[in-house]
Design an enzyme around this catalytic site. Sequence first.
Site, PDB file in Angstrom:
ATOM      1  N   LYS A 174     -36.803  48.917  56.355  1.00 17.98           N
ATOM      2  CA  LYS A 174     -36.988  49.280  57.760  1.00 17.98           C
ATOM      3  C   LYS A 174     -38.014  48.356  58.430  1.00 17.98           C
ATOM      4  CE  LYS A 174     -34.124  52.862  57.630  1.00 17.98           C
ATOM      5  NZ  LYS A 174     -33.593  53.132  56.304  1.00 17.98           N
TER       6      LYS A 174
HETATM    7  C1  PLP Z   1     -32.991  54.706  55.967  1.00 14.92           C
HETATM    8  C2  PLP Z   1     -32.336  55.829  56.668  1.00 14.92           C
HETATM    9  C3  PLP Z   1     -32.527  57.175  56.299  1.00 14.92           C
HETATM   10  C4  PLP Z   1     -33.257  57.588  55.063  1.00 14.92           C
HETATM   11  O1  PLP Z   1     -34.519  57.031  54.925  1.00 14.92           O
HETATM   12  P1  PLP Z   1     -35.237  57.119  53.502  1.00 14.92           P
HETATM   13  O2  PLP Z   1     -36.672  56.846  53.837  1.00 14.92           O
HETATM   14  O3  PLP Z   1     -34.613  56.052  52.664  1.00 14.92           O
HETATM   15  O4  PLP Z   1     -35.011  58.461  52.955  1.00 14.92           O
HETATM   16  C5  PLP Z   1     -31.929  58.170  57.046  1.00 14.92           C
HETATM   17  N1  PLP Z   1     -31.167  57.876  58.114  1.00 14.92           N
HETATM   18  C6  PLP Z   1     -30.956  56.605  58.504  1.00 14.92           C
HETATM   19  C7  PLP Z   1     -30.135  56.357  59.719  1.00 14.92           C
HETATM   20  C8  PLP Z   1     -31.507  55.548  57.775  1.00 14.92           C
HETATM   21  O5  PLP Z   1     -31.266  54.297  58.162  1.00 14.92           O
END
Ligand code: PLP
Length: 376
Positions: free
Chosen positions: A187
Site C-alpha cells: 500500500k
Molecule cells: C489490501 C486490501 C485489504 C486488506 O488489507 P490487509 O491489511 O492486507 O488485511 C482490504 N481491502 C482492499 C481493497 C485492499 O486492497
Amino acid sequence: MDAPFLPFLPFTRPSIDEETIAAVADVLRSGWITTGPRCRELEAALAARYGGRPVRLANSATAALEIALRIAGIGPGDEVITTPLSWVATANVILEVGATPVFVDVDPATRNIDLDLAAAAVTPRTRALLPVDLAGVPADRDRIQALAAQHGLRVIEDAAQSMGAHWRGREIGSFGDLVSFSFHANKNMTSIEGGCLVLNDEAEARLFEKLRLQGVTRHADGGMDVDVLGGKCNLTDVAAAVGLGQLRQVDAFNARRRRLAQRYFECFPPTLGFELPPADFEQSNWHMFQPLLPRGTDRGRFIEAMRAEGIGVGVHYPALHLFTLYRARGHFDGQFPHAEDIGRRTVTLPLFAAMNDADVERVCAAVARVMQEGGA
Ligand SMILES: *Cc1c(COP(=O)(O)O)cnc(C)c1O
C-alpha cells in the site's frame, strides 16, 4: 547493440528510509517489542491527521474491517452491500461475522460500486454499505452518505487503498462513519502488515480495543474483566515504528505517484487499444496504475512477455464473486458484467514512489514492443 542492463522493475516496492530502519532497531533494543508506546504514538498521529477522530491500529486492515462490522452490530441475517471488484478480504470479512455480502456491479468509469445499483439492492435486511476506493479513486461519498441516511445504514469504508486520497477537498478518513486503511507492504504507506480504523467516538474506540485483544478490559488495580469475545489482532511496536516513518513521508510518496501517473498518460502508446484508468489527478492517491488490456489479449502471455522485458505486472483483481467460495453461495458468470470484464482485462503496471520518469517511459516502450511483436 545490446540494450543497457536495467534491473528488474517490480510493479511495487516499499520505500523504507534509514531513519525508519534505525527506529526499528531502537524498538528491538528497547525491551518492549509488541504493542506499546510506538503504537500509541502512531494512533495519535493518525487521529491528528483525521481531525481528532479516534484511530485504532490492528495487525491488518482485514482485522480492522471485521472489527468495524462487529462494532456496527452486524451479524447473521444482516446484509451488507459491497462491490465484487476488490481484494477478497472486502467480502470475506462480511462472511466472517456471519452476515451476507450483497454484491452489485461497478461503474465502468470509476470501477467502484455503482450506487444506482446499490440503492436498488437495499432490502429490509440491509444494515451497511461497504464501498471500496479501487486503486485509490474514491467512491462517491456524497451519494453513499445520502443512501445510508435514507435507509438508516452504517457505512464501513474499505479505504485500504486510498490513504491520502480526497473527496471534494476533504481527506478520506477525516469524515464519514467507520473508515479502514491498510498498511500492507504494497500500500502507499506500510507498517509491513497492519491497518487501522477511524472511529466516531471514544466508546467505539474502547470497543475496538476489546475486540482486537481477547475482549479484555484492564482495571486500575491490576485486575481485568472479559465481557465480549475478542480476537488477537494487535499491532507490534516494530510495525508501528515502520508506520511512523512512513506516515512522515506518505504525502510526498503520493505526490510522486501522481507525477508518475501523469507521465504514464503522456507516454502510454495511444493506438494499441488499451483503456487507461480514470485520469483523476485531484482526488486519487494513485495507489495503482491499471490499464485494461485490449479485448482478446492473452493476459498470461502479456505478463510473461513483460517479465522478459524486465518489468513486473500484477493483477488486482479478478471479480471475487467468481471464486469457488462465492460460486458455492450462488454467484455465477455474467452476474456482474462490468466487474467481470475489468477483472479479466486489468493489469497493474509499476507505480511506486521510488520510480522516476525514465522508469515509466521504459514500461511504456516495453508495452509497445510486447503488443506490436504479438507477444500477447
Ligand atoms: C489490501 C486490501 C485489504 C486488506 O488489507 P490487509 O491489511 O492486507 O488485511 C482490504 N481491502 C482492499 C481493497 C485492499 O486492497
